[in-house]
Design a protein around this motif. Structure first.
Motif, PDB file in Angstrom:
ATOM      1  N   GLY A   6       0.811  -1.202   0.000  1.00  0.00           N
ATOM      2  CA  GLY A   6       0.000   0.000   0.000  1.00  0.00           C
ATOM      3  C   GLY A   6       0.844   1.250   0.000  1.00  0.00           C
ATOM      4  N   PHE A   7       0.366   2.245   0.755  1.00  0.00           N
ATOM      5  CA  PHE A   7       1.048   3.515   0.791  1.00  0.00           C
ATOM      6  C   PHE A   7       1.946   3.654   2.006  1.00  0.00           C
ATOM      7  N   ASN A   8       2.104   2.590   2.789  1.00  0.00           N
ATOM      8  CA  ASN A   8       2.920   2.674   3.987  1.00  0.00           C
ATOM      9  C   ASN A   8       4.374   2.982   3.656  1.00  0.00           C
ATOM     10  N   ARG A   9       4.996   3.771   4.523  1.00  0.00           N
ATOM     11  CA  ARG A   9       6.424   4.052   4.436  1.00  0.00           C
ATOM     12  C   ARG A   9       7.051   3.714   5.788  1.00  0.00           C
ATOM     13  N   PHE A  10       8.313   3.346   5.751  1.00  0.00           N
ATOM     14  CA  PHE A  10       9.028   2.965   6.965  1.00  0.00           C
ATOM     15  C   PHE A  10      10.266   3.843   7.101  1.00  0.00           C
ATOM     16  N   MET A  11      10.435   4.433   8.276  1.00  0.00           N
ATOM     17  CA  MET A  11      11.550   5.352   8.510  1.00  0.00           C
ATOM     18  C   MET A  11      12.546   4.724   9.477  1.00  0.00           C
ATOM     19  N   PHE A  12      13.827   4.875   9.143  1.00  0.00           N
ATOM     20  CA  PHE A  12      14.906   4.357   9.982  1.00  0.00           C
ATOM     21  C   PHE A  12      15.844   5.504  10.327  1.00  0.00           C
ATOM     22  N   ILE A  13      16.214   5.595  11.617  1.00  0.00           N
ATOM     23  CA  ILE A  13      16.983   6.736  12.112  1.00  0.00           C
ATOM     24  C   ILE A  13      18.263   6.265  12.787  1.00  0.00           C
ATOM     25  N   ASP A  14      19.365   6.909  12.441  1.00  0.00           N
ATOM     26  CA  ASP A  14      20.648   6.632  13.101  1.00  0.00           C
ATOM     27  C   ASP A  14      21.449   7.924  13.159  1.00  0.00           C
ATOM     28  N   GLU A  15      22.543   7.879  13.903  1.00  0.00           N
ATOM     29  CA  GLU A  15      23.366   9.070  14.096  1.00  0.00           C
ATOM     30  C   GLU A  15      24.807   8.797  13.724  1.00  0.00           C
ATOM     31  N   SER A  16      25.579   9.879  13.585  1.00  0.00           N
ATOM     32  CA  SER A  16      27.011   9.763  13.323  1.00  0.00           C
ATOM     33  C   SER A  16      27.711  10.925  14.015  1.00  0.00           C
ATOM     34  N   GLY A  17      28.918  10.679  14.498  1.00  0.00           N
ATOM     35  CA  GLY A  17      29.610  11.650  15.322  1.00  0.00           C
ATOM     36  C   GLY A  17      29.354  11.346  16.785  1.00  0.00           C
ATOM     37  N   SER A  18      29.696  12.283  17.650  1.00  0.00           N
ATOM     38  CA  SER A  18      29.491  12.068  19.081  1.00  0.00           C
ATOM     39  C   SER A  18      29.020  13.357  19.736  1.00  0.00           C
ATOM     40  N   LEU A  19      28.543  13.219  20.968  1.00  0.00           N
ATOM     41  CA  LEU A  19      28.141  14.386  21.745  1.00  0.00           C
ATOM     42  C   LEU A  19      29.244  14.828  22.698  1.00  0.00           C
ATOM     43  N   GLY A  20      30.439  14.304  22.504  1.00  0.00           N
ATOM     44  CA  GLY A  20      31.607  14.741  23.266  1.00  0.00           C
ATOM     45  C   GLY A  20      32.427  15.733  22.465  1.00  0.00           C
ATOM     46  N   GLY A  21      33.633  15.978  22.945  1.00  0.00           N
ATOM     47  CA  GLY A  21      34.484  16.966  22.290  1.00  0.00           C
ATOM     48  C   GLY A  21      35.384  16.406  21.219  1.00  0.00           C
ATOM     49  N   ILE A  29       4.168   7.720   6.593  1.00  0.00           N
ATOM     50  CA  ILE A  29       5.099   6.944   7.431  1.00  0.00           C
ATOM     51  C   ILE A  29       4.293   6.250   8.523  1.00  0.00           C
ATOM     52  N   SER A  30       4.314   4.923   8.514  1.00  0.00           N
ATOM     53  CA  SER A  30       3.497   4.164   9.463  1.00  0.00           C
ATOM     54  C   SER A  30       4.294   3.638  10.642  1.00  0.00           C
ATOM     55  N   GLU A  31       5.607   3.533  10.480  1.00  0.00           N
ATOM     56  CA  GLU A  31       6.422   2.981  11.564  1.00  0.00           C
ATOM     57  C   GLU A  31       7.834   3.555  11.478  1.00  0.00           C
ATOM     58  N   ILE A  32       8.395   3.859  12.650  1.00  0.00           N
ATOM     59  CA  ILE A  32       9.725   4.450  12.724  1.00  0.00           C
ATOM     60  C   ILE A  32      10.604   3.573  13.608  1.00  0.00           C
ATOM     61  N   PHE A  33      11.791   3.250  13.099  1.00  0.00           N
ATOM     62  CA  PHE A  33      12.768   2.453  13.842  1.00  0.00           C
ATOM     63  C   PHE A  33      13.979   3.328  14.131  1.00  0.00           C
ATOM     64  N   ILE A  34      14.403   3.369  15.388  1.00  0.00           N
ATOM     65  CA  ILE A  34      15.543   4.182  15.796  1.00  0.00           C
ATOM     66  C   ILE A  34      16.614   3.283  16.392  1.00  0.00           C
ATOM     67  N   ASP A  35      17.844   3.473  15.943  1.00  0.00           N
ATOM     68  CA  ASP A  35      18.958   2.695  16.480  1.00  0.00           C
ATOM     69  C   ASP A  35      19.156   3.062  17.950  1.00  0.00           C
ATOM     70  N   LYS A  36      19.138   2.072  18.805  1.00  0.00           N
ATOM     71  CA  LYS A  36      19.219   2.357  20.243  1.00  0.00           C
ATOM     72  C   LYS A  36      20.628   2.229  20.814  1.00  0.00           C
ATOM     73  N   SER A  37      21.599   1.892  20.005  1.00  0.00           N
ATOM     74  CA  SER A  37      22.916   1.545  20.540  1.00  0.00           C
ATOM     75  C   SER A  37      23.615   2.696  21.241  1.00  0.00           C
TER      76      SER A  37
END
Length: 217
Positions: free
Chosen positions: A2-17, A132-140
């Motif tokens: 159908g028209f469903n879309r799936f979103m996947f989210i991840d990051e790069s870099g760090s929150l440190g210095g 977008i029907s479902e979103i997956f986020i990397d939890k690592s």
């Protein structure tokens, strides 16, 4: 599907210095998670056939990790994704100065930053594509408490925090986030993977950290 879309989210870099930039990117696919898992398996096999040293790294974890690929293989992987999947990209990122790094030393401020960036990213993606029907986020790399904050912000959309080795879509999101990071980071300034992705990028936004400081969880 159908028209469903799936979103996947991840990051790069760090929150440190240790890095200047921190990137969060989302990839919205027409393909289902099952189809993306198959694409990721096929790409992993191709990468190992191109470079046998990946058999002892990527092969053992059975997962594509952009940080372990050569620049040539990152470009190969992005080209493979462009040729075999129907997707769109949204990205948000921050540039960290010394004051921001000091502020991020507290875990509550790291959590605030991640929730703010996830909220901006998901809101932008849903504005472009309400299907977008479902979103997956990397939890690592997410610290305790983020999951609840993000899920509560979007109670009409199914959101789950998952291990990247379980989802080809998250491995592709890692590849995309890394393409932004190596373009932005002053010590790298590598454009190839990003240039390959450009036609699929719907939005990218630099977030100023003073906006994050004002944000209330």
């Amino acid at each position: 599907m159908g028209f469903n879309r799936f979103m996947f989210i991840d990051e790069s870099g760090s929150l440190g210095g240790d890095t200047k930039y921190f990137v969060v990117s989302g990839v919205v696919f027409k393909e289902s998670p099952i189809e993306l898992n198959q694409l990721a398996r096929e790409l992993l096999e191709k990468l190992i056939s191109r470079n046998r040293r990946y058999k002892d790294s990527l092969g053992k974890t059975n997962e594509i990790k952009a940080s372990e690929l050569t620049i040539q293989d990152k470009e190969f992987a992005v080209s493979y994704l462009m040729e075999n999947a129907d997707f769109e990209v949204i990205a948000v990122y921050i540039s960290k100065d010394a004051k921001f790094v000091d502020w991020l030393a507290r875990n509550i401020n790291k959590r605030k930053t991640i929730v703010f960036l996830d909220r901006r990213l998901i809101s932008t993606a849903l504005a472009f594509n309400p299907a977008i029907s479902e979103i997956f986020i990397d939890k690592s790399h997410y610290i305790k408490g983020v999951e609840k904050n993000v899920i509560n912000l979007f109670d009409r959309t199914k959101i789950s925090f998952e291990d990247s080795w379980k989802h080809g879509g998250l491995q592709f999101a890692d590849l995309v986030a890394n393409a932004f990071f190596i373009k932005l980071e002053p010590s790298k300034r590598i454009m190839g993977p990003y240039e390959l992705l450009k036609e699929n990028i719907l939005s990218e936004e630099l977030i100023y950290w003073k906006s994050i400081k004002k944000f209330k969880l």
